[in-house]
Scaffold this active site. Structure first.
Site, mmCIF file in Angstrom:
data_model
loop_
_atom_site.group_PDB
_atom_site.id
_atom_site.type_symbol
_atom_site.label_atom_id
_atom_site.label_comp_id
_atom_site.label_asym_id
_atom_site.label_seq_id
_atom_site.Cartn_x
_atom_site.Cartn_y
_atom_site.Cartn_z
ATOM 1 N N CYS A 271 28.976 12.495 18.074
ATOM 2 C CA CYS A 271 30.024 11.567 17.650
ATOM 3 C C CYS A 271 31.315 11.847 18.385
ATOM 4 C CB CYS A 271 30.220 11.663 16.152
ATOM 5 S SG CYS A 271 28.726 11.206 15.290
ATOM 6 N N GLY B 213 31.622 34.534 40.689
ATOM 7 C CA GLY B 213 32.268 33.285 41.071
ATOM 8 C C GLY B 213 31.579 32.447 42.127
ATOM 9 N N GLU C 188 29.652 40.631 40.503
ATOM 10 C CA GLU C 188 29.185 40.223 39.173
ATOM 11 C C GLU C 188 28.756 38.761 39.144
ATOM 12 O OE1 GLU C 188 32.239 43.134 36.704
ATOM 13 O OE2 GLU C 188 32.800 41.062 37.050
ATOM 14 N N PRO C 189 27.695 38.409 39.860
ATOM 15 C CA PRO C 189 27.267 37.008 39.864
ATOM 16 C C PRO C 189 26.620 36.603 38.544
ATOM 17 C CG PRO C 189 25.674 38.365 41.016
ATOM 18 C CD PRO C 189 26.817 39.278 40.656
ATOM 19 N N GLY C 190 27.016 35.482 38.011
ATOM 20 C CA GLY C 190 26.371 34.932 36.819
ATOM 21 C C GLY C 190 25.694 33.627 37.210
HETATM 22 C C1 LIG Z 1 32.802 34.885 34.322
HETATM 23 C C2 LIG Z 1 32.860 36.179 35.020
HETATM 24 C C3 LIG Z 1 31.882 36.504 35.965
HETATM 25 C C4 LIG Z 1 30.766 35.571 36.366
HETATM 26 O O1 LIG Z 1 31.237 34.417 36.950
HETATM 27 P P1 LIG Z 1 30.206 33.399 37.679
HETATM 28 O O2 LIG Z 1 31.080 32.289 38.122
HETATM 29 O O3 LIG Z 1 29.212 32.989 36.663
HETATM 30 O O4 LIG Z 1 29.593 34.148 38.801
HETATM 31 C C5 LIG Z 1 31.947 37.743 36.559
HETATM 32 N N1 LIG Z 1 32.937 38.618 36.257
HETATM 33 C C6 LIG Z 1 33.897 38.335 35.357
HETATM 34 C C7 LIG Z 1 34.941 39.330 35.064
HETATM 35 C C8 LIG Z 1 33.897 37.102 34.709
HETATM 36 O O5 LIG Z 1 34.853 36.830 33.824
#
Ligand SMILES: *Cc1c(COP(=O)(O)O)cnc(C)c1O
Length: 438
Positions: free
Chosen positions: A365, A252, A294-296
């Site tokens: 479109c 997050g 869990e960084p994305g």
């Molecule tokens: C989406 C998600 C993430 C990653 O979120 P980011 O905002 O990209 O860091 C991590 N853990 C869980 C469970 C998620 O659903």
């Protein structure tokens, strides 16, 4: 052209002729080799961020959130950078499997994992499965028993904190599809259910409070509630069965899409989380669990820039100017979906023209097909110019579609003056691959 280092990838630089370079390769060269639109991923930027998180969370587990963007090459980089990986579907699991990702370092979450997905995860030896419903706990227990293993699980808890970009909402947080509510007692009940099943081993709790977060208050509130729940579970089940060693706080952390965003360094988050967990655990006498994150977006989001070619410029006198590019909502749905803000620059030449506020739109479109709602660009912008949009690494390609039968762009990795596709451009044949003419 000045490039805000918070917004652009680490190797982004502008040549004297005004050509943007990424990973030591000019965008004119990239467009000539790979076409446009193209997602250009700065490998050094990605690896730098992996290392920043690895260092900041040295005593914790760092799971990269695969849903932000995942492909085989990137999965291998994660292994090289010593990160773990979180997946939320059989398809993401497939990428991990084909990339040879160590299964013990995978975590599988999601609110409706199918029996087949659970079986596959168990057979593969996935290290952690985050259980999300009572039905799933039973399903997974039977799957693990049939495979003759004891599956490690975490319970997905809804701690009653939900982040909405810049603020936290106090209402409605219980009303969501994910996890077990803490306030209603559902999370404590889930712990009872798991502890009674010999084929499951409860190793901890998991929570994810939202996305694009810029401060630690939501995490700290979640930690207080989660540690209280840990203490309650221990009180009910005793030290032998009711003490768990892992607390996964999800992802997050936000990134800068424009210079209006001020993201927090991973180190600052790590210090704040460790301090909050230490304090709350001390208050209830609970042994501090090992943290996982869990960084994305915070790892991959700023690594990537989308290159577009301008096709038309349409001036509506007294209203606005629309600059149309050769991609749009098929490669970036976030503006249409969330009203996300972006910036863009003229990337293929210098310009001395005055700037004017324009809207950069896609070719689809749909009038909501906007890439950048409002951005200052040179008034002499013309067809054939290249535009670069930073912040394209997370939830762009992974949410891409072939809307209007527009082929999905390639993902091109750049590093040390070299460029190579890690996901190739979709072809016309690819577009028709699934059609069946009876
Ligand atoms: C989406 C998600 C993430 C990653 O979120 P980011 O905002 O990209 O860091 C991590 N853990 C869980 C469970 C998620 O659903």
């Amino acid at each position: 052209m000045s490039l805000d280092p918070a917004v652009w990838p680490v190797t982004a630089a502008c040549s004297p002729a005004g050509v943007l370079g990424l990973g030591g390769v000019g965008v004119d060269e990239l467009a000539a080799s790979f076409g446009t639109p193209a997602l250009v991923l700065d490998e050094a930027d990605f690896r730098d961020r992996c290392r920043q998180w690895r260092t900041a969370f040295a005593d914790s587990e760092v799971y990269y959130a695969g849903k932000a963007f995942l492909c085989l090459a990137l999965a291998r980089w994660l292994v090289e950078e010593d990160l773990s990986l979180d997946v939320c579907s059989g398809g993401e699991l497939l990428v991990a499997e084909r990339a040879g990702f160590p299964a013990a370092r995978l975590l599988f979450h999601g609110n409706n994992k199918s029996p087949a997905e659970l079986r596959r995860a168990v057979e593969l030896g996935v290290g952690r499965i985050v259980v999300d419903s009572a039905v799933e706990i039973d399903r997974l227990a039977r799957t693990a028993a049939a495979a003759g293993i004891r599956q490690r699980v975490l319970i997905r808890v809804t701690p009653g904190v939900e982040a909405h970009t810049h603020e936290y909402v106090a209402t409605g947080q219980e009303d969501q599809k994910f996890g077990f509510s803490l306030a209603s007692g559902a999370a404590a009940e889930a712990a009872r259910q798991v502890l009674a099943l010999p084929s499951l081993e409860l190793v901890g709790l998991h929570a994810h409070i939202g996305s694009q977060i810029f401060d630690t208050s939501g995490y700290r509130l979640a930690i207080r509630r989660l540690v209280a729940l840990l203490a309650d579970i221990r009180a009910e089940h005793g030290n032998e069965r009711g003490v768990f060693a892992e607390l996964n706080l999800g992802g997050g952390l936000g990134i800068a899409y424009t210079d209006a965003d001020a993201p927090m360094p991973a180190m600052e988050l790590a210090d704040a989380l460790a301090a909050a967990v230490g304090k709350e655990c001390a208050a209830v006498g609970y042994p501090p669990p090992r943290l996982a994150v869990e960084p994305g977006r915070a790892i991959v989001g700023s690594s990537t820039v989308t290159l577009y070619e301008v096709g038309t410029v349409k001036e509506l006198p007294g209203l606005r100017t629309y600059v149309s590019v050769d991609g749009g909502m098929s490669d970036n749905i976030r503006t249409a979906l969330y009203g996300a803000h972006y910036t863009a620059v003229l990337a293929s030449r210098a310009s001395n023209a005055d700037v004017q506020l324009v809207t950069v739109c896609g070719k689809h479109c749909e009038s909501g097909d906007i890439v950048v709602r409002e951005v200052a660009l040179p008034a002499d912008l013309a067809p054939g110019d290249l535009l670069a949009v930073p912040g394209s690494g997370a939830y762009h390609y992974s949410m891409a579609s072939t809307y209007n039968h527009v082929p999905r762009p390639p993902v091109v990795a750049v590093a040390g003056g070299r460029a190579r596709e890690i996901v190739r451009r979709e072809t016309e044949d690819d577009l028709l691959r699934l059609d069946v003419v009876p």
